[in-house]
Design a protein around this motif. Structure first.
Motif, short mmCIF file in Angstrom:
data_model
loop_
_atom_site.label_atom_id
_atom_site.label_comp_id
_atom_site.label_asym_id
_atom_site.label_seq_id
_atom_site.Cartn_x
_atom_site.Cartn_y
_atom_site.Cartn_z
N GLY A 112 0.78 -1.23 0.00
CA GLY A 112 0.00 0.00 0.00
C GLY A 112 0.81 1.28 0.00
O GLY A 112 0.25 2.37 0.06
N LYS A 113 2.13 1.18 -0.12
CA LYS A 113 3.00 2.35 -0.09
C LYS A 113 3.74 2.48 -1.41
O LYS A 113 4.24 1.49 -1.95
CB LYS A 113 3.99 2.23 1.06
CG LYS A 113 4.91 3.43 1.21
CD LYS A 113 5.87 3.25 2.37
CE LYS A 113 6.82 4.43 2.51
NZ LYS A 113 7.78 4.24 3.63
N VAL A 114 3.82 3.69 -1.95
CA VAL A 114 4.55 3.95 -3.20
C VAL A 114 6.05 3.95 -2.88
O VAL A 114 6.54 4.80 -2.14
CB VAL A 114 4.14 5.29 -3.84
CG1 VAL A 114 4.94 5.54 -5.11
CG2 VAL A 114 2.65 5.31 -4.14
N ILE A 115 6.76 2.98 -3.45
CA ILE A 115 8.20 2.88 -3.17
C ILE A 115 9.05 3.28 -4.37
O ILE A 115 10.28 3.23 -4.32
CB ILE A 115 8.57 1.44 -2.73
CG1 ILE A 115 8.28 0.45 -3.87
CG2 ILE A 115 7.83 1.06 -1.46
CD1 ILE A 115 8.82 -0.94 -3.62
N GLY A 116 8.40 3.68 -5.46
CA GLY A 116 9.14 4.09 -6.65
C GLY A 116 8.20 4.29 -7.82
O GLY A 116 6.97 4.25 -7.68
N ALA A 117 8.77 4.56 -8.99
CA ALA A 117 7.98 4.73 -10.21
C ALA A 117 8.81 4.26 -11.40
O ALA A 117 10.04 4.39 -11.39
CB ALA A 117 7.56 6.19 -10.39
N MET A 118 8.12 3.71 -12.40
CA MET A 118 8.82 3.26 -13.60
C MET A 118 8.17 3.87 -14.82
O MET A 118 6.98 4.15 -14.85
CB MET A 118 8.80 1.73 -13.72
CG MET A 118 7.42 1.12 -13.94
SD MET A 118 7.52 -0.63 -14.35
CE MET A 118 8.28 -0.57 -15.96
N GLU A 119 9.02 4.10 -15.83
CA GLU A 119 8.53 4.73 -17.05
C GLU A 119 9.00 3.94 -18.27
O GLU A 119 10.17 3.54 -18.34
CB GLU A 119 9.07 6.16 -17.13
CG GLU A 119 8.48 6.99 -18.26
CD GLU A 119 8.65 8.47 -17.97
OE1 GLU A 119 7.72 9.07 -17.40
OE2 GLU A 119 9.72 9.02 -18.27
N ILE A 120 8.07 3.70 -19.19
CA ILE A 120 8.39 3.07 -20.47
C ILE A 120 8.22 4.15 -21.53
O ILE A 120 7.13 4.69 -21.71
CB ILE A 120 7.48 1.86 -20.74
CG1 ILE A 120 7.65 0.82 -19.62
CG2 ILE A 120 7.80 1.24 -22.10
CD1 ILE A 120 6.68 -0.33 -19.72
N ALA A 121 9.30 4.46 -22.24
CA ALA A 121 9.31 5.61 -23.15
C ALA A 121 9.58 5.20 -24.58
O ALA A 121 10.37 4.28 -24.85
CB ALA A 121 10.36 6.63 -22.69
N ASN A 122 8.93 5.88 -25.50
CA ASN A 122 9.18 5.70 -26.94
C ASN A 122 9.63 7.02 -27.54
O ASN A 122 9.09 8.09 -27.20
CB ASN A 122 7.90 5.23 -27.65
CG ASN A 122 7.59 3.78 -27.35
OD1 ASN A 122 8.18 2.88 -27.92
ND2 ASN A 122 6.66 3.56 -26.42
N ASP A 123 10.58 6.95 -28.44
CA ASP A 123 11.11 8.14 -29.10
C ASP A 123 10.09 8.66 -30.10
O ASP A 123 9.57 7.89 -30.91
CB ASP A 123 12.42 7.80 -29.80
CG ASP A 123 13.06 9.01 -30.45
OD1 ASP A 123 12.74 10.13 -30.04
OD2 ASP A 123 13.88 8.82 -31.36
N VAL A 124 9.81 9.97 -30.05
CA VAL A 124 8.91 10.55 -31.05
C VAL A 124 9.62 11.60 -31.89
O VAL A 124 9.06 12.10 -32.85
CB VAL A 124 7.67 11.19 -30.39
CG1 VAL A 124 6.83 10.15 -29.71
CG2 VAL A 124 8.07 12.30 -29.44
N THR A 125 10.85 11.96 -31.54
CA THR A 125 11.55 13.01 -32.28
C THR A 125 11.73 12.64 -33.75
O THR A 125 11.37 13.39 -34.65
CB THR A 125 12.92 13.28 -31.63
OG1 THR A 125 12.73 13.53 -30.23
CG2 THR A 125 13.58 14.49 -32.27
N LYS A 126 12.28 11.44 -34.01
CA LYS A 126 12.47 11.01 -35.39
C LYS A 126 11.13 10.75 -36.07
O LYS A 126 10.94 11.06 -37.24
CB LYS A 126 13.32 9.74 -35.40
CG LYS A 126 14.75 9.95 -34.95
CD LYS A 126 15.54 8.65 -34.99
CE LYS A 126 16.97 8.87 -34.52
NZ LYS A 126 17.74 7.59 -34.51
#
Length: 470
Positions: A112-126
């Protein structure tokens, strides 16, 4: 199982996880409860042009910079405990290189406690660059925010708000006078959005009568009327993309009611059909009068305004951003030099003063047509647009009277020195003239703004920008 065997198995499993992460085609970035990076895979180093050493075990807020008023999606997720999906984010790495990604961000919760965060990212510049060069050409959508000319406060504020609006699929209402650049902003918003690969369909609602525009918007079913064929409307043609409806205030009230229903229910029904069709379309509408006045004059339904105006962009008229005139003039001269195979380089000081005095009822479009007309009247060896080159109809409408100071003032107009840059000359002229008018009205900003034919807010902005005390 012995302790050493258990540790060996854990180390092996950790190395396997690292290999898996490094072979993913998406960037993976994980922070702990303090906002410190603990996982940073190879793809993420490519997207952000960083090394693991640059990022790992360091506070994220100290490594990356975000535009004013914005926060990292990772840190937002850590703070709120809420997932953030399909969000476009633009920020800067430690070398001030701009990075753009589409992110899915999730909190890591234990007991029940937030111990971190994760992010999945995709490149949009190109991807965005390829879209601009290829797909957007096919949709008749040629412009991006980089094509908007101007560095004045009013136009930069609107550009920033438009960029923010591009991150979502909410409806947008663009308010601006004729010739102020509404189509330019609409295309820029579409091209910067996640719908950029989809179609951008534009329709001027004043161009056709209601009897035709309804069928054009919603489509027709076979047999709906004599000669009717099965035909999809603009809503269906814009599926997955953006539908731009210009001069929305020209539609009749009954048709505005049907449009409101389509927006609320996200479905349309072809004329003569019996079934509804689900649509996935972003609506951007434009109006060339003040929305409040349009509602008061029964030109626009109040409920439709509230539905369309989730984001409302008020484009400043050219008379409220005259400091942009030199940039616009240079842009149009360059454009018509290429088109006409000419070598025009500038406008004369007299023409510059003339442009500053003019109130530009036709806005940027009027300025463009004026430059085009003047260059048509020049002979081959001329390189400067002079007063005599301006189209006759323009000269008749705007008297060529130089700006003069009626009473002696210590703040006289600057001499127009040969060879001085156009931008510097215009700023000196503007500073002196505004100072003179404000001084003439003893610092009364409202009266001075009325004399200058600009809004009070616009005058206050100019006074701050030019360092003039009102």
């Amino acid at each position: 199982m012995s302790s050493s065997t258990h540790n060996s198995s854990a180390d092996t499993l950790l190395r396997i996880y690292e290999h898996i992460l490094d072979r993913m085609n998406e960037g993976v970035h994980v922070i702990d409860s303090d906002g410190t990076t603990i996982v940073y895979n190879s793809k993420m180093t490519e997207l952000e042009l960083m090394t693991r050493q640059d990022v790992l075990h360091k506070p994220l807020a100290e490594v990356f910079q975000f535009p004013s008023g914005q926060e990292s999606t990772l840190l937002t997720c850590l703070r709120t405990g809420n997932s953030i999906r399909n969000t476009r984010q633009t920020y800067f790495n430690d070398k001030q290189k701009e990075i753009s990604t589409i992110n899915n961000t999730y909190p890591i919760i234990e007991n029940g406690k937030v111990i971190g965060a994760m992010e999945i990212a995709n490149d949009v510049t190109k991807m965005e660059r390829l879209i601009r060069e290829n797909l957007l050409q096919k949709n008749g959508s040629r412009y991006t925010f980089e094509h908007i000319i101007g560095r004045s406060g009013p136009i930069l504020d609107v550009i920033e708000n438009a960029k923010r609006a591009a991150r979502t699929s909410s409806s947008v209402l663009v308010v601006g006078e004729t010739g102020a650049g509404k189509e330019l902003f609409v295309q820029s918003i579409h091209n910067a959005s996640l719908r950029a690969s989809g179609p951008l369909i534009s329709q001027n609602c004043a161009a056709l009568p209601d009897s035709l525009i309804e069928g054009l918007l919603f489509g027709t079913a076979r047999g709906a009327f004599t000669g009717a064929v099965e035909r999809p409307g603009l809503f269906e043609q814009a599926e997955g993309g953006t539908l731009f409806l210009d001069e929305i205030n020209s539609l009749s009230m009954p048709l505005q009611a049907k449009l409101l229903r389509a927006l609320q229910e996200k479905s349309i029904r072809r004329i003569g059909d019996t079934k509804d069709r689900t649509i996935d379309v972003r609506i951007i509408a434009a109006i060339n009068e003040d929305p409040v006045e349009a509602i008061a004059n029964s030109h626009l339904r109040k409920d439709l305004y509230y539905r369309l105006g989730v984001v409302t962009l008020f484009l400043p008229p050219l008379r409220d951003r005259k400091e942009d005139i030199p940039m616009l003039v240079s842009h149009f001269i360059e454009k018509y030099n290429e088109l006409f195979q000419m070598e025009v380089r500038s406008i004369s000081d007299e023409v510059l003063q003339f442009f500053i005095q003019h109130d530009w009822p036709g806005n940027v479009r009027e300025l463009q047509h004026l430059i085009e007309g003047a260059m048509n009247l020049m002979i081959d060896d001329e390189s400067t647009i002079r007063y005599e080159h301006l189209p006759l109809h323009f000269l008749r409408r705007t008297p060529a009277v130089p700006v003069t100071i009626e009473q002696p003032s210590p703040h006289t107009l600057p001499f127009l020195d040969e060879g001085k840059p156009l931008k510097e000359t215009m700023q000196e002229f503007e500073t002196a003239y505004i100072h003179h008018v404000v001084e003439r009205y003893n610092g009364n900003i409202s009266r001075a703004a009325k004399e200058l034919q600009i809004s009070r807010q616009s005058l206050q902005y100019r006074l701050r920008k030019l360092g003039i005390k009102g």
